[in-house]
Design a protein around this motif. Structure first.
Motif, short mmCIF file in Angstrom:
data_model
loop_
_atom_site.label_atom_id
_atom_site.label_comp_id
_atom_site.label_asym_id
_atom_site.label_seq_id
_atom_site.Cartn_x
_atom_site.Cartn_y
_atom_site.Cartn_z
N LEU A 107 0.86 -1.19 0.00
CA LEU A 107 0.00 0.00 0.00
C LEU A 107 0.89 1.23 0.00
CD1 LEU A 107 -2.32 -1.40 2.75
CD2 LEU A 107 -3.00 -1.05 0.39
N HIS A 108 0.67 2.09 -0.98
CA HIS A 108 1.57 3.23 -1.15
C HIS A 108 1.18 4.39 -0.24
CE1 HIS A 108 3.36 6.67 -3.49
NE2 HIS A 108 4.38 5.93 -3.15
N LEU B 284 -2.29 5.03 -4.43
CA LEU B 284 -2.49 4.46 -5.76
C LEU B 284 -3.96 4.33 -6.09
CD1 LEU B 284 0.24 1.71 -5.73
CD2 LEU B 284 0.22 3.78 -7.08
N SER B 285 -4.80 4.06 -5.07
CA SER B 285 -6.23 3.98 -5.35
C SER B 285 -6.93 5.21 -4.82
CB SER B 285 -6.82 2.72 -4.71
OG SER B 285 -6.68 2.79 -3.31
N ASP B 286 -6.13 6.15 -4.27
CA ASP B 286 -6.70 7.39 -3.82
C ASP B 286 -7.69 7.18 -2.67
OD1 ASP B 286 -6.44 9.99 -4.11
OD2 ASP B 286 -7.59 10.22 -5.94
N GLN B 287 -7.39 6.24 -1.82
CA GLN B 287 -8.32 5.85 -0.78
C GLN B 287 -7.65 5.86 0.59
OE1 GLN B 287 -11.19 4.95 0.17
NE2 GLN B 287 -12.24 5.20 -1.77
N VAL B 288 -8.32 6.35 1.58
CA VAL B 288 -7.84 6.14 2.94
C VAL B 288 -8.24 4.72 3.32
CG1 VAL B 288 -8.07 6.81 5.34
CG2 VAL B 288 -7.95 8.56 3.58
N VAL B 289 -7.28 3.94 3.73
CA VAL B 289 -7.59 2.54 4.05
C VAL B 289 -7.18 2.27 5.49
CG1 VAL B 289 -7.31 1.70 1.69
CG2 VAL B 289 -5.35 1.71 3.21
N SER B 290 -7.84 1.30 6.09
CA SER B 290 -7.39 0.87 7.41
C SER B 290 -7.33 -0.65 7.42
CB SER B 290 -8.30 1.41 8.51
OG SER B 290 -9.63 1.02 8.25
N GLU C 172 -3.11 6.00 3.89
CA GLU C 172 -3.73 6.21 2.59
C GLU C 172 -3.04 5.34 1.57
OE1 GLU C 172 -5.12 9.64 -0.58
OE2 GLU C 172 -3.30 9.92 0.54
N ASP C 173 -3.81 4.72 0.72
CA ASP C 173 -3.21 4.06 -0.44
C ASP C 173 -3.33 5.05 -1.57
OD1 ASP C 173 -2.17 2.02 -2.14
OD2 ASP C 173 -4.18 1.83 -2.95
#
Lengths: 662, 220
Positions: free
Chosen positions: A457-458, A479-485, A476-477
């Motif tokens: 995850l970038h 690459l997919s422009d998403q905040v991820v947890s 935040e990833d």
């Protein structure tokens, strides 16, 4: 009357393009004491050199000015020419730099030519006051000292010892080996780290030319290249190594059993009398005085009772020895940044399952605290989701260090691979900023990790918090422009390498420089990567900057070869262009002693005869081996007693006057 | 400017509201299973992709798409398969193959896009609602005549989709140039082509019917 010869170089069109060389030669012929002037297309070429030697010998010249490139470029070459082909002393030579600082920086001859004439005139004025100087040979003590016995120090020591020179290997811990035996596998080939490191440790211990001093630190270094007088403090071990058989009885009986093990990174306990790990070298026990009941409270003595060899000695004291060495290799390694202090957002050490990469190495190691099963520290359960965070401390100028620690990308990939290998139904997420896998087989290794199922995850993890027994990592990833947890069971932080504690003190002791980040500075980043600015002191491994094991071993070999070169030659050629103290003028104020960056000056008592009376005065004295001819003392000296040979005050004043009054 | 617009649109489309964080650990396992099946169908290993973006940079339909073809595979890598299936990108893909020709890792994106379209059609959740319709009409068209008949294709599609005058403006010019021939050309082996298409469609129907997971997904 001196007879000065001036040789002006055209350097093809390099000089002739913006300097009228014939006009310079014409002007030079009118300068005082100049009896011979010549120009040459390429003075440094063989025919160019031959014509200079011929002119000197035919015209009985005794001073030489060569107007050409920078003295850095060819001064040594022309000095050699004078020494070998003429009777002129090589130090009766002045180089007027009419290329780098004249023809190259000016565009037209209207500026270049007069400037070149001025430069030549100054050189002519100075060379007239030059004196003959002679180099001497200083013998070299053919022994080497290696400070730090990690893989770099061990490799350097082995290489020097194999070349036939005695080596003392100094290590401040109780065993040699450093960090490498702690690692489980080494990327990209996945060899067992201890299996390839411990044979080297044993080899060093068994080598007839190597003396190992553990629990020892370098206290003082005096002298200079070829002859360093080094004082080493060998701390009390409270165990007589000559008697100890390493049987381990003392360890079994020691009642102090709750001391966090340094070797296992705090994931297990050790005793107060201990060997850090079974393959430790020397394979002897040592008492840790901070935790031993006998040494702290005076009551216990169990180890002494069970030791059949009678090796325990509670009255042991530090031993301080001074020995002379010709060369020093500094291989003091690194330590990991103390992330808990600077990353409260990662729990700041509150969560036992947020661990460092080195702790993970111990967790997957078959001889580690979990016998190679990946079990998280808090409840010894197998983590089903692991998050690996790279660049913790690295590339973070705000909280950590600004540089990249170089090895983490690869060991993060290795950790992901190892985890997925040991826990096939596990999930592994790697938060990264970049993946830097420059090395043989490195990128292939990273790609294999992706195939293993590691999800990269970038982005950096912004926060870790606990919820329902899970460590929630939010990032935040990009690459997919998403905040991820991710709800992790265990988090591995790949932390920055930083200089070890005490590096600053050692730099002062050995007199080498450190960069802004605290790593020891090499003499030239590209062309002299293992030398330091102090002659005879070399760098190996991460002491110079973060690097992985292959680079460390390669650099250790390079440092060893430099040391071997010095020891093989057996002598060093002294530089005659050093400070000379006129004791008649010296007031003994000591200003020069304070300012000297090389510790070359000292105050001594001198007995002299003044007005037919014997008087004792304090004067400064130069150590010819240490003085590097920087000239700082000549500026600091108020009475003008310090003068730099080859750059005497008189010569410089002649130059200045020539420039000012021409 | 347009990329920013697309980005915003993507976010709104993805989550319903801008930048709602997603929890990768809380995604249902059915997503991963479906992703595995569809990727296998396409012959693509999503782990091969290292997200260099060379595909997206050369994609001729990126201007019209909601997310780039790189992002399609990124969503699959993250386990966000439903988001990939419901994106518009697979439907807009014209299978030109530029991405595959340039991909350093030889990821067959056109095949993946096609597989995603089939999956979306099975689930009945095509992001481009005319997509499955067009595909059906197109296949019928070729199945019947052994070759594509543009006039019939356009006429049927416009009537079925309700876009009655879509592309009608180009008809006079095309007719003048003889591009809408209407001469009823049939290749000699048209029957064979028709049989082949029928065989493949039957296979696909059978696969769809036996796929319980897909039904489950459709039901959900």
């Amino acid at each position: 009357m001196s007879r000065i010869g001036v040789f002006v170089c055209r350097c093809g069109t390099n000089i002739a393009g913006t300097v009228d060389v014939d006009a310079v030669a014409q002007a030079a012929s009118l300068m005082p004491n100049v009896v011979y002037v010549d120009t040459n297309k390429y003075t440094c070429s063989d025919p160019g050199q031959a014509s200079i030697a011929e002119a000197i010998n035919e015209n009985n010249l005794d001073h030489v000015v060569i107007a050409s490139c920078s003295p850095r470029m060819h001064e040594a070459l022309f000095r050699k020419l004078l020494a070998e082909k003429t009777n002129v002393n090589p130090y009766q030579l002045e180089i007027a730099n009419i290329r780098e600082q004249c023809s190259w920086v000016h565009k037209d001859k209207a500026i270049g030519t007069p400037k070149a004439i001025e430069l030549v005139a100054m050189a002519v004025a100075k060379v007239d006051s030059n004196v003959d100087l002679h180099t001497t040979q200083i013998p070299v003590t053919r022994r080497a000292l290696v400070i730090g016995a990690g893989i770099a120090g061990i490799q350097a020591a082995l290489d020097i010892a194999d070349a036939g020179f005695p080596v003392t290997l100094v290590e401040r811990e109780t065993t040699i080996g450093g960090k490498m035996p702690m690692l489980d596998k080494t990327f990209p080939t996945m060899d067992c780290s201890a299996c390839i490191c411990t044979p080297k440790m044993s080899e060093a211990a068994a080598h007839p030319n190597i003396t190992i001093k553990t629990l020892s630190e370098v206290e003082k270094v005096e002298g200079y290249v070829g002859n360093f007088d080094v004082t080493i403090r060998e701390k009390a071990k409270y165990v007589d190594y000559d008697k100890c058989t390493g049987c381990g009885q003392c360890e079994e009986k020691c009642p102090q059993r709750k001391i966090p093990s340094e070797f296992n990174q705090g994931l297990s306990f050790r005793t107060a009398v201990y060997k850090p790990f079974p393959q430790a070298v020397p394979s002897k026990s040592t008492i840790d005085p901070a935790h031993c009941r006998m040494l702290t409270k005076g009551t216990c003595g169990v180890c002494s009772k069970v030791c059949q060899a009678g090796a325990i000695n509670y009255d042991d004291v530090d031993r301080v020895t001074t020995e002379r060495y010709g060369a020093i290799v500094v291989a003091t390694g690194y330590e990991l940044i103390n992330w808990a202090n600077i990353y409260p957002e990662y729990g700041g050490g509150r969560y036992p399952d947020v661990i460092s990469g080195l702790q993970f190495e111990r967790l997957v190691n078959a001889s580690g605290p979990t016998e190679g099963h990946v079990l998280r520290p808090s409840d010894r359960k197998e983590p089903k989701t692991v998050v690996i965070i790279k660049c913790v401390g690295s590339r973070d100028p705000h909280k950590g260090v600004s540089y990249c620690s170089r090895a983490c990308c690869m060991y993060a990939a290795k950790h992901a691979h190892q985890y997925l290998d040991k826990v096939p139904d596990g999930r592994c997420y790697v938060f990264y900023m970049d993946v830097r896998c420059a090395g043989k087989g490195y990128d292939e290794f990273y790609m294999r990790t992706l195939q293993d199922g590691a999800i990269y995850l970038h982005g950096r993890v912004s926060r870790i918090y606990e919820r329902d027994g899970k460590l929630v990592c939010v990032g935040e990833d990009t690459l997919s422009d998403q905040v991820v947890s991710v709800n992790a069971d265990m988090v591995v932080l790949e932390t920055a390498m930083v200089p070890p504690e005490g590096a600053g003190t050692l730099a002062t002791t050995v007199n080498i420089q450190r960069g802004p980040e605290g790593w020891f500075t090499e003499a030239h980043p590209k062309l002299r990567p293992v030398e330091t600015n102090t002659a005879g002191v070399y760098l190996a491994g991460t002491a110079q900057g973060p690097k992985d094991i292959p680079d460390t071993v390669a650099q250790a070999g390079a440092a060893a070869s430099k040391a071997i070169g010095l020891l093989c030659r057996g002598y060093i050629q002294s530089n005659p262009m050093i400070t000379h103290i006129d004791t008649a003028k010296c007031s003994g104020c000591g200003a020069c002693v304070d300012i000297c960056p090389y510790g070359a000056l000292s105050l001594v008592e001198m007995t002299a005869r003044e007005n037919s009376r014997k008087v004792t005065r304090v004067v400064a004295e130069v150590n010819a081996g240490l003085c590097q001819g920087c000239g700082a003392c000549t500026v600091a000296c108020r009475p003008g007693a310090a003068d730099l040979l080859g750059f005497g005050d008189e010569g410089i004043m002649q130059e200045v006057e020539t420039y000012a009054y021409r | 400017m347009s990329s920013l617009f697309l980005q915003c649109r993507y976010r709104v489309w993805r989550t319903g509201d801008a930048m709602r964080p997603i929890n990768l650990s809380e995604e249902p396992a059915t997503q991963a299973q479906a992703a595995k099946r569809v990727c296998a169908e396409a012959g693509v290993n999503p782990a091969d992709c290292y997200q260099c973006g060379k595909c997206a940079a050369g994609c001729p339909v990126s201007e019209s798409a909601d997310i780039s073809c790189r992002q399609v595979i990124r969503l699959i890598q993250l386990g966000e398969f439903d988001a990939a299936v419901t994106s518009r990108m697979p439907w807009l893909c014209v299978a030109c193959g530029t991405c595959l020709a340039r991909c350093p890792q030889s990821v067959d994106l056109p095949a993946l896009n096609a597989a995603l379209c089939r999956e979306a059609a099975r689930r009945g959740c095509a992001a481009v609602k005319e997509g499955p319709l067009f595909t059906d009409i197109f296949l019928d068209n070729v199945q019947k005549r052994g070759v594509m008949d543009e006039t019939m294709l356009a006429a049927r599609f416009n009537l079925s989709s309700g876009h009655l005058f879509q592309d009608a403006g180009g008809a006079p010019t095309m007719m003048a140039r003889g591009l809408l021939s209407g001469d009823g050309y049939r290749p000699s082996d048209a029957a064979e082509v028709g049989a082949m298409i029928e065989r493949l469609r039957a296979q696909a129907r059978a696969a769809g019917a036996s796929d319980d997971e897909t039904k489950e997904a459709q039901r959900l």
